[in-house]
Design a protein around this motif. Structure first.
Motif, PDB file in Angstrom:
ATOM      1  N   LEU A 234     -37.055 -63.141 -43.001  1.00 33.83           N
ATOM      2  CA  LEU A 234     -37.570 -64.358 -42.379  1.00 33.83           C
ATOM      3  C   LEU A 234     -36.548 -65.056 -41.475  1.00 33.83           C
ATOM      4  N   PRO A 235     -35.277 -65.219 -41.876  1.00 26.01           N
ATOM      5  CA  PRO A 235     -34.326 -65.878 -40.956  1.00 26.01           C
ATOM      6  C   PRO A 235     -34.200 -65.173 -39.622  1.00 26.01           C
ATOM      7  N   PHE A 236     -34.085 -63.843 -39.635  1.00 22.20           N
ATOM      8  CA  PHE A 236     -33.985 -63.114 -38.375  1.00 22.20           C
ATOM      9  C   PHE A 236     -35.266 -63.244 -37.558  1.00 22.20           C
ATOM     10  N   SER A 237     -36.405 -63.224 -38.216  1.00 19.36           N
ATOM     11  CA  SER A 237     -37.686 -63.344 -37.513  1.00 19.36           C
ATOM     12  C   SER A 237     -37.797 -64.698 -36.827  1.00 19.36           C
ATOM     13  N   ILE A 238     -37.409 -65.758 -37.520  1.00 20.08           N
ATOM     14  CA  ILE A 238     -37.458 -67.095 -36.927  1.00 20.08           C
ATOM     15  C   ILE A 238     -36.522 -67.179 -35.734  1.00 20.08           C
ATOM     16  N   TRP A 239     -35.311 -66.699 -35.909  1.00 16.75           N
ATOM     17  CA  TRP A 239     -34.328 -66.782 -34.823  1.00 16.75           C
ATOM     18  C   TRP A 239     -34.785 -66.016 -33.593  1.00 16.75           C
ATOM     19  N   MET A 240     -35.351 -64.837 -33.789  1.00 20.60           N
ATOM     20  CA  MET A 240     -35.777 -64.047 -32.647  1.00 20.60           C
ATOM     21  C   MET A 240     -36.983 -64.662 -31.954  1.00 20.60           C
ATOM     22  N   LEU A 241     -37.924 -65.204 -32.714  1.00 21.59           N
ATOM     23  CA  LEU A 241     -39.107 -65.804 -32.100  1.00 21.59           C
ATOM     24  C   LEU A 241     -38.774 -67.118 -31.406  1.00 21.59           C
ATOM     25  N   ILE A 242     -37.756 -67.814 -31.864  1.00 17.27           N
ATOM     26  CA  ILE A 242     -37.325 -69.023 -31.144  1.00 17.27           C
ATOM     27  C   ILE A 242     -36.937 -68.654 -29.718  1.00 17.27           C
ATOM     28  N   GLY A 243     -36.126 -67.622 -29.574  1.00 16.51           N
ATOM     29  CA  GLY A 243     -35.730 -67.179 -28.238  1.00 16.51           C
ATOM     30  C   GLY A 243     -36.905 -66.700 -27.412  1.00 16.51           C
ATOM     31  N   TYR A 244     -37.882 -66.059 -28.052  1.00 13.12           N
ATOM     32  CA  TYR A 244     -39.029 -65.569 -27.293  1.00 13.12           C
ATOM     33  C   TYR A 244     -39.943 -66.715 -26.877  1.00 13.12           C
ATOM     34  N   PHE A 245     -40.185 -67.667 -27.769  1.00 16.24           N
ATOM     35  CA  PHE A 245     -41.021 -68.813 -27.413  1.00 16.24           C
ATOM     36  C   PHE A 245     -40.375 -69.657 -26.324  1.00 16.24           C
ATOM     37  N   ASP A 246     -39.054 -69.711 -26.311  1.00 19.87           N
ATOM     38  CA  ASP A 246     -38.363 -70.447 -25.245  1.00 19.87           C
ATOM     39  C   ASP A 246     -38.612 -69.820 -23.882  1.00 19.87           C
ATOM     40  N   SER A 247     -38.885 -68.513 -23.861  1.00 20.23           N
ATOM     41  CA  SER A 247     -39.149 -67.839 -22.588  1.00 20.23           C
ATOM     42  C   SER A 247     -40.597 -68.004 -22.123  1.00 20.23           C
ATOM     43  N   VAL A 248     -41.474 -68.490 -23.000  1.00 20.94           N
ATOM     44  CA  VAL A 248     -42.863 -68.746 -22.617  1.00 20.94           C
ATOM     45  C   VAL A 248     -42.929 -70.113 -21.931  1.00 20.94           C
ATOM     46  N   PRO A 249     -43.436 -70.200 -20.706  1.00 16.86           N
ATOM     47  CA  PRO A 249     -43.447 -71.487 -19.988  1.00 16.86           C
ATOM     48  C   PRO A 249     -44.188 -72.571 -20.764  1.00 16.86           C
ATOM     49  N   ARG A 250     -43.598 -73.756 -20.770  1.00  9.13           N
ATOM     50  CA  ARG A 250     -44.239 -74.894 -21.435  1.00  9.13           C
ATOM     51  C   ARG A 250     -45.496 -75.352 -20.699  1.00  9.13           C
ATOM     52  N   ASP A 251     -45.622 -74.949 -19.450  1.00  2.96           N
ATOM     53  CA  ASP A 251     -46.821 -75.315 -18.698  1.00  2.96           C
ATOM     54  C   ASP A 251     -48.086 -74.772 -19.354  1.00  2.96           C
ATOM     55  N   LEU A 252     -47.964 -73.652 -20.039  1.00  4.79           N
ATOM     56  CA  LEU A 252     -49.131 -73.093 -20.727  1.00  4.79           C
ATOM     57  C   LEU A 252     -49.585 -74.022 -21.850  1.00  4.79           C
ATOM     58  N   ASP A 253     -48.630 -74.575 -22.590  1.00 10.17           N
ATOM     59  CA  ASP A 253     -48.977 -75.525 -23.645  1.00 10.17           C
ATOM     60  C   ASP A 253     -49.639 -76.765 -23.067  1.00 10.17           C
ATOM     61  N   GLU A 254     -49.048 -77.286 -21.991  1.00  8.98           N
ATOM     62  CA  GLU A 254     -49.572 -78.504 -21.393  1.00  8.98           C
ATOM     63  C   GLU A 254     -50.974 -78.289 -20.831  1.00  8.98           C
ATOM     64  N   ALA A 255     -51.197 -77.109 -20.230  1.00  9.16           N
ATOM     65  CA  ALA A 255     -52.536 -76.817 -19.701  1.00  9.16           C
ATOM     66  C   ALA A 255     -53.551 -76.731 -20.838  1.00  9.16           C
ATOM     67  N   ALA A 256     -53.160 -76.160 -21.976  1.00  7.81           N
ATOM     68  CA  ALA A 256     -54.068 -76.069 -23.115  1.00  7.81           C
ATOM     69  C   ALA A 256     -54.365 -77.452 -23.688  1.00  7.81           C
ATOM     70  N   LEU A 257     -53.359 -78.326 -23.714  1.00  4.72           N
ATOM     71  CA  LEU A 257     -53.572 -79.680 -24.223  1.00  4.72           C
ATOM     72  C   LEU A 257     -54.500 -80.461 -23.300  1.00  4.72           C
ATOM     73  N   VAL A 258     -54.358 -80.257 -22.000  1.00  5.64           N
ATOM     74  CA  VAL A 258     -55.232 -80.943 -21.036  1.00  5.64           C
ATOM     75  C   VAL A 258     -56.676 -80.476 -21.200  1.00  5.64           C
ATOM     76  N   ASP A 259     -56.852 -79.200 -21.544  1.00  5.81           N
ATOM     77  CA  ASP A 259     -58.199 -78.649 -21.719  1.00  5.81           C
ATOM     78  C   ASP A 259     -58.831 -79.041 -23.044  1.00  5.81           C
ATOM     79  N   GLY A 260     -58.106 -79.802 -23.857  1.00  6.21           N
ATOM     80  CA  GLY A 260     -58.688 -80.290 -25.106  1.00  6.21           C
ATOM     81  C   GLY A 260     -58.181 -79.635 -26.364  1.00  6.21           C
ATOM     82  N   CYS A 261     -57.267 -78.704 -26.262  1.00  8.12           N
ATOM     83  CA  CYS A 261     -56.702 -78.072 -27.459  1.00  8.12           C
ATOM     84  C   CYS A 261     -55.656 -78.994 -28.091  1.00  8.12           C
TER      85      CYS A 261
END
Length: 286
Positions: free
Chosen positions: A162-189
């Motif tokens: 689990l520690p390695f999985s969390i650490w690796m996914l943190i780096g991967y999620f950081d590479s996903v643009p935050r604009d995708l989250d914001e667009a989903a929130l604007v659409d009602g998610c």
């Protein structure tokens, strides 16, 4: 591509050095596999005798006997249940934890990430005795049987996957643009909807890489499985010792069983190879 005679082509000495090195490397990897395969197809008398590169006779009897010499099917099922459960738990928990660290600011965030990463510095044997005592005391106090159970082994594997999985996914999620989250929130998610509908599909390579790592770690682990299991919960990595008795060692059956238990990992790796490479690359670079 540059031809061999073009100015941009590497020197001929480099090409031949590379070929020789790759050939030696391939031989270093494939020769043990060939020895395992050929030994698994020999009678026991041929395996224990003088080694021959070309077997004098071939038989599939070891692949039949491995299921009756030891309860290999039971060990296989135990390993499958423990590995799949540990993988699912590791992926689900790591996704939510990594998303929270990647997208939100909170007190103790840096301490949390450093602590998660620092756990990878210690060898697993340091946690063996504390976990053993903890499981025994919990069982005595509550009646919950963690020691000698599949559930206890799953929790044990989570402590280092689990520690390695969390650490690796943190780096991967950081590479996903935050604009995708914001667009989903604007659409009602909501935050959960943005994670499940937008971020997770975009992070499939990283999640697959985490899942493969967690599964391989649990599938081939020996140290904790040899202490935390009993006859009914023994896994494959420990159960293979059953082919060695006081009177004889069934080397041909050991080789056959080793090849059989490697099939799920090898097949999964080949099927998910492109996701694994992409996930490891993106998760390692910020």
């Amino acid at each position: 591509m540059s031809s061999a005679g073009s100015p941009m082509a590497p020197p001929r000495s480099f090409i031949w050095s590379r070929r020789i090195f790759l050939t030696l490397l391939a031989g270093f990897v494939l020769v043990p596999v060939y020895v395992m395969l050929s030994s698994s197809l020999k009678p026991l008398s041929d395996v224990t005798g003088k080694f021959r590169w070309l077997p004098s006779g071939l038989t599939i009897r070891p692949y039949i006997d491995i299921w009756s010499t030891v309860p290999l099917a039971k060990y296989f099922m135990n390993s499958l249940i423990v590995s799949v459960a540990a993988t699912l738990c590791s992926v689900v928990i790591a996704v939510f934890a990594a998303y929270a660290v990647s997208r939100y600011e909170f007190r103790g965030k840096r301490v949390f990430t450093v602590t998660v990463l620092s756990t990878q510095m210690f060898p697993g044997i340091l946690f063996l005795l504390p976990l053993f005592l903890l499981y025994v005391n919990i069982g005595n106090a509550t009646g919950i049987a963690l020691f000698g159970s599949r559930g206890g082994l799953i929790l044990t594997y989570l402590t280092f996957s689990l520690p390695f999985s969390i650490w690796m996914l943190i780096g991967y999620f950081d590479s996903v643009p935050r604009d995708l989250d914001e667009a989903a929130l604007v659409d009602g998610c909501g935050p959960l909807g943005a994670l499940l509908r937008v971020v997770v599909p975009a992070a499939i390579p990283g999640i697959v890489a985490v899942a493969v790592y967690a599964f391989m770690t649990a599938w081939g682990e020996v140290l904790f499985a040899s202490v935390m299991t009993n006859d009914s919960t023994r896994t494959l990595a420990v159960g293979l010792q059953g082919y060695s008795t006081l009177n004889d060692v069934y080397w041909n059956q050991i080789m056959a069983a080793s090849l059989v238990v490697s099939v799920p990992v090898v097949a999964g790796f080949l099927l998910l190879q492109r996701y694994l490479v992409a996930g490891l690359t993106a998760g390692a670079v910020k």
